[in-house]
Design an enzyme around this catalytic site. Structure first.
Site, mmCIF file in Angstrom:
data_model
loop_
_atom_site.group_PDB
_atom_site.id
_atom_site.type_symbol
_atom_site.label_atom_id
_atom_site.label_comp_id
_atom_site.label_asym_id
_atom_site.label_seq_id
_atom_site.Cartn_x
_atom_site.Cartn_y
_atom_site.Cartn_z
ATOM 1 N N ARG A 167 0.841 -1.214 0.000
ATOM 2 C CA ARG A 167 0.000 0.000 0.000
ATOM 3 C C ARG A 167 0.871 1.258 0.000
ATOM 4 N NH1 ARG A 167 -2.635 -3.734 -0.674
ATOM 5 N NH2 ARG A 167 -4.645 -4.318 0.237
ATOM 6 N N SER A 205 -10.590 -0.040 4.009
ATOM 7 C CA SER A 205 -9.715 -0.215 5.177
ATOM 8 C C SER A 205 -9.143 1.134 5.590
ATOM 9 C CB SER A 205 -8.549 -1.148 4.827
ATOM 10 O OG SER A 205 -9.041 -2.351 4.317
ATOM 11 N N GLU A 226 -4.260 4.115 6.163
ATOM 12 C CA GLU A 226 -4.113 3.847 4.733
ATOM 13 C C GLU A 226 -4.756 5.009 3.959
ATOM 14 O OE1 GLU A 226 -5.240 -0.180 3.306
ATOM 15 O OE2 GLU A 226 -6.205 0.849 1.632
HETATM 16 C C1 LIG Z 1 -15.376 -0.013 -0.064
HETATM 17 C C2 LIG Z 1 -13.920 0.201 -0.381
HETATM 18 C C3 LIG Z 1 -13.097 -0.891 -0.586
HETATM 19 C C4 LIG Z 1 -11.730 -0.720 -0.886
HETATM 20 N N1 LIG Z 1 -10.956 -1.816 -1.102
HETATM 21 C C5 LIG Z 1 -9.650 -1.676 -1.398
HETATM 22 C C6 LIG Z 1 -8.822 -2.825 -1.636
HETATM 23 O O1 LIG Z 1 -9.270 -3.954 -1.595
HETATM 24 N N2 LIG Z 1 -7.508 -2.625 -1.922
HETATM 25 C C7 LIG Z 1 -6.980 -1.375 -2.005
HETATM 26 O O2 LIG Z 1 -5.775 -1.274 -2.267
HETATM 27 N N3 LIG Z 1 -7.734 -0.269 -1.790
HETATM 28 C C8 LIG Z 1 -9.041 -0.386 -1.504
HETATM 29 N N4 LIG Z 1 -9.814 0.723 -1.268
HETATM 30 C C9 LIG Z 1 -9.201 2.056 -1.328
HETATM 31 C C10 LIG Z 1 -9.358 2.772 -2.699
HETATM 32 O O3 LIG Z 1 -10.361 2.179 -3.455
HETATM 33 C C11 LIG Z 1 -8.049 2.775 -3.512
HETATM 34 O O4 LIG Z 1 -7.012 3.347 -2.775
HETATM 35 C C12 LIG Z 1 -8.207 3.515 -4.843
HETATM 36 O O5 LIG Z 1 -7.066 3.335 -5.635
HETATM 37 C C13 LIG Z 1 -8.445 5.013 -4.647
HETATM 38 O O6 LIG Z 1 -8.809 5.548 -5.899
HETATM 39 P P1 LIG Z 1 -9.519 6.943 -6.026
HETATM 40 O O7 LIG Z 1 -9.548 7.277 -7.475
HETATM 41 O O8 LIG Z 1 -10.805 6.939 -5.315
HETATM 42 O O9 LIG Z 1 -8.458 7.898 -5.286
HETATM 43 P P2 LIG Z 1 -8.747 9.130 -4.332
HETATM 44 O O10 LIG Z 1 -9.380 8.661 -3.062
HETATM 45 O O11 LIG Z 1 -9.426 10.220 -5.055
HETATM 46 O O12 LIG Z 1 -7.248 9.596 -4.029
HETATM 47 C C14 LIG Z 1 -6.396 8.768 -3.259
HETATM 48 C C15 LIG Z 1 -4.986 9.362 -3.301
HETATM 49 O O13 LIG Z 1 -4.468 9.265 -4.626
HETATM 50 C C16 LIG Z 1 -4.152 10.556 -5.145
HETATM 51 N N5 LIG Z 1 -4.546 10.554 -6.563
HETATM 52 C C17 LIG Z 1 -5.737 10.197 -7.085
HETATM 53 N N6 LIG Z 1 -5.696 10.261 -8.429
HETATM 54 C C18 LIG Z 1 -4.448 10.693 -8.753
HETATM 55 C C19 LIG Z 1 -3.785 10.967 -9.983
HETATM 56 N N7 LIG Z 1 -4.386 10.815 -11.177
HETATM 57 N N8 LIG Z 1 -2.506 11.430 -9.929
HETATM 58 C C20 LIG Z 1 -1.880 11.596 -8.752
HETATM 59 N N9 LIG Z 1 -2.450 11.333 -7.556
HETATM 60 C C21 LIG Z 1 -3.710 10.889 -7.566
HETATM 61 C C22 LIG Z 1 -4.951 11.549 -4.323
HETATM 62 O O14 LIG Z 1 -4.333 12.810 -4.311
HETATM 63 C C23 LIG Z 1 -4.940 10.863 -2.952
HETATM 64 O O15 LIG Z 1 -3.736 11.114 -2.288
HETATM 65 C C24 LIG Z 1 -11.185 0.587 -0.969
HETATM 66 C C25 LIG Z 1 -12.029 1.699 -0.766
HETATM 67 C C26 LIG Z 1 -13.385 1.505 -0.475
HETATM 68 C C27 LIG Z 1 -14.262 2.707 -0.280
#
Ligand SMILES: Cc1cc2nc3c(=O)[nH]c(=O)nc-3n(C[C@H](O)[C@H](O)[C@H](O)COP(=O)(O)OP(=O)(O)OC[C@H]3O[C@@H](n4cnc5c(N)ncnc54)[C@H](O)[C@@H]3O)c2cc1C
Length: 346
Positions: free
Chosen positions: A170, A245, A341
């Site tokens: 992570r 998480s 996380e």
């Molecule tokens: C129900 C649920 C289940 C989940 N299960 C998992 C799992 O099994 N495994 C796992 O690893 N994660 C999991 N996650 C966490 C999440 O889905 C991941 O971390 C996902 O990659 C976040 O994507 P996002 O586009 O929503 O990012 P955001 O929440 O919008 O951003 C997260 C971070 O990434 C940065 N960011 C986003 N896009 C960019 C970009 N294009 N360039 C640079 N920085 C960027 C943001 O600035 C921030 O720091 C879960 C979340 C939820 C709500």
């Protein structure tokens, strides 16, 4: 026409529906990014010179304060292109704004393997490398080839190879040295066309396959199994606000684990390199008495203590304070520091 109208910059935009915790939050300035050119234009107009913006994907891994102090770039760059096909593997370049789960579904429907264990992870493709998303025995780095990003410091585009991303559990360089500096615009992955390597040894997955009498699963069976397991265990953010998480699973020294085992019968631990053990954060939080507990608008999910939920109307500050209480309690009982996380954004 004023500057904002020319650049498409919006003022005072609510982010409440753009984060899965459902926290009320306002961005002073907001820009929807649909192309790389827009980033260059914004830079030329001096948009990045005063305050470094916050880069927003699907908002599924963030905890927002009620008013951000920085502008927001919402990443919506679309596109998917097959850039190489050697008969055995394909290389696919995907825009940062594409939905991660839709990419996984597209791959499986087209017989492309390697990504199926990562089904139903919310969020965008561009965010996937930031924390090296992982689930059910597979991490992004296993299929990752490279990414393209706009460097807000040098105002230029840069390509990162896998080793340059410095992926960990992570974790990546984008959460450390380059935190907030790179705007990922596209990600290139390698997927298999045939002779898929099936990852079915993760315990929950193995259990599901055995229970459902699925022998020799293919990529479709793994994909469907992961979806079914996730839907039965994790709360859907559209039903109850959450960011998955909340904490990482801590990795502790073998010696500390052995000492804990003497006091806490049945404490789970998984080898994590020589001399290190990974302990499930959910187990620690549950044993510390937090499972299903609610304080005001915030709580832990009834069947999964690692997920902090917004029961409705919670502020980022409330969630943060609740998470700190959990950290303190786990630290006092086990001597283990839980690290979030989720990204905390002010
Ligand atoms: C129900 C649920 C289940 C989940 N299960 C998992 C799992 O099994 N495994 C796992 O690893 N994660 C999991 N996650 C966490 C999440 O889905 C991941 O971390 C996902 O990659 C976040 O994507 P996002 O586009 O929503 O990012 P955001 O929440 O919008 O951003 C997260 C971070 O990434 C940065 N960011 C986003 N896009 C960019 C970009 N294009 N360039 C640079 N920085 C960027 C943001 O600035 C921030 O720091 C879960 C979340 C939820 C709500």
């Amino acid at each position: 026409m004023n500057q904002s109208q020319k650049t498409g910059i919006q003022k005072e935009v609510s982010l409440t529906h753009l984060n899965t915790l459902g926290l009320h939050s306002v961005a002073p300035l907001f820009m929807n990014i649909t192309s790389e050119t827009q980033l260059i234009e914004l830079n030329e107009k001096g948009f990045f010179s005063e305050k470094r913006p916050f880069v927003l994907g699907g908002g599924s891994n963030i905890l927002l304060s009620s008013r951000l102090s920085v502008p927001v770039l919402k990443m919506s760059i679309p596109g998917m292109e097959m850039i190489d096909d050697d008969g055995k593997n394909v290389q696919i370049q995907v825009g940062a704004g594409e939905n991660w789960h839709e990419l996984v579904s597209f791959a499986v429907q087209n017989g492309l393997g390697g990504i199926e264990n990562l089904a139903l992870i919310p969020g965008t493709v561009g965010a996937a490398p930031i924390q090296n998303i992982g689930a059910y025995g597979v991490e992004l780095e296993g299929l990752f080839l490279s990414l393209k990003a706009y460097d807000l410091k040098s105002s230029s585009f840069r390509t990162f190879s896998k080793s340059e991303c410095q992926f960990g559990y992570r974790d990546s360089i984008f959460k450390r040295e380059l935190k907030g500096q790179m705007v990922v615009t596209s990600v290139t992955l390698r997927l298999s066309k045939k002779d898929h390597i099936i990852h079915d040894s993760y315990s929950a997955l193995r259990y599901y396959l055995t229970q459902n009498k699925i022998q020799n699963p293919g990529i479709e069976e793994i994909y469907q199994a992961v979806i079914n397991i996730r839907q039965s265990k994790l709360p859907n953010p559209s039903d109850i606000g959450n960011a998955g998480s909340f904490f990482k699973n801590p990795v502790i020294k073998q010696k500390q684990y052995n000492e804990l085992k003497d006091n806490w019968e049945g404490i789970p631990g998984y080898p994590n390199g020589p001399g290190w053990v990974k302990v499930p954060a959910a187990w620690l939080i549950e044993k510390a008495g937090w499972k299903g507990l609610r304080s005001g608008n915030v709580g832990t999910y009834k069947t999964q203590a690692l997920v902090i939920v917004n029961h409705g109307g919670a502020t980022g500050q409330e969630v943060l304070e609740f998470s700190k209480k959990i950290q303190k309690s786990v630290s006092e009982q086990f001597g283990i520091d839980l690290i979030p996380e989720v990204n905390i954004v002010h």
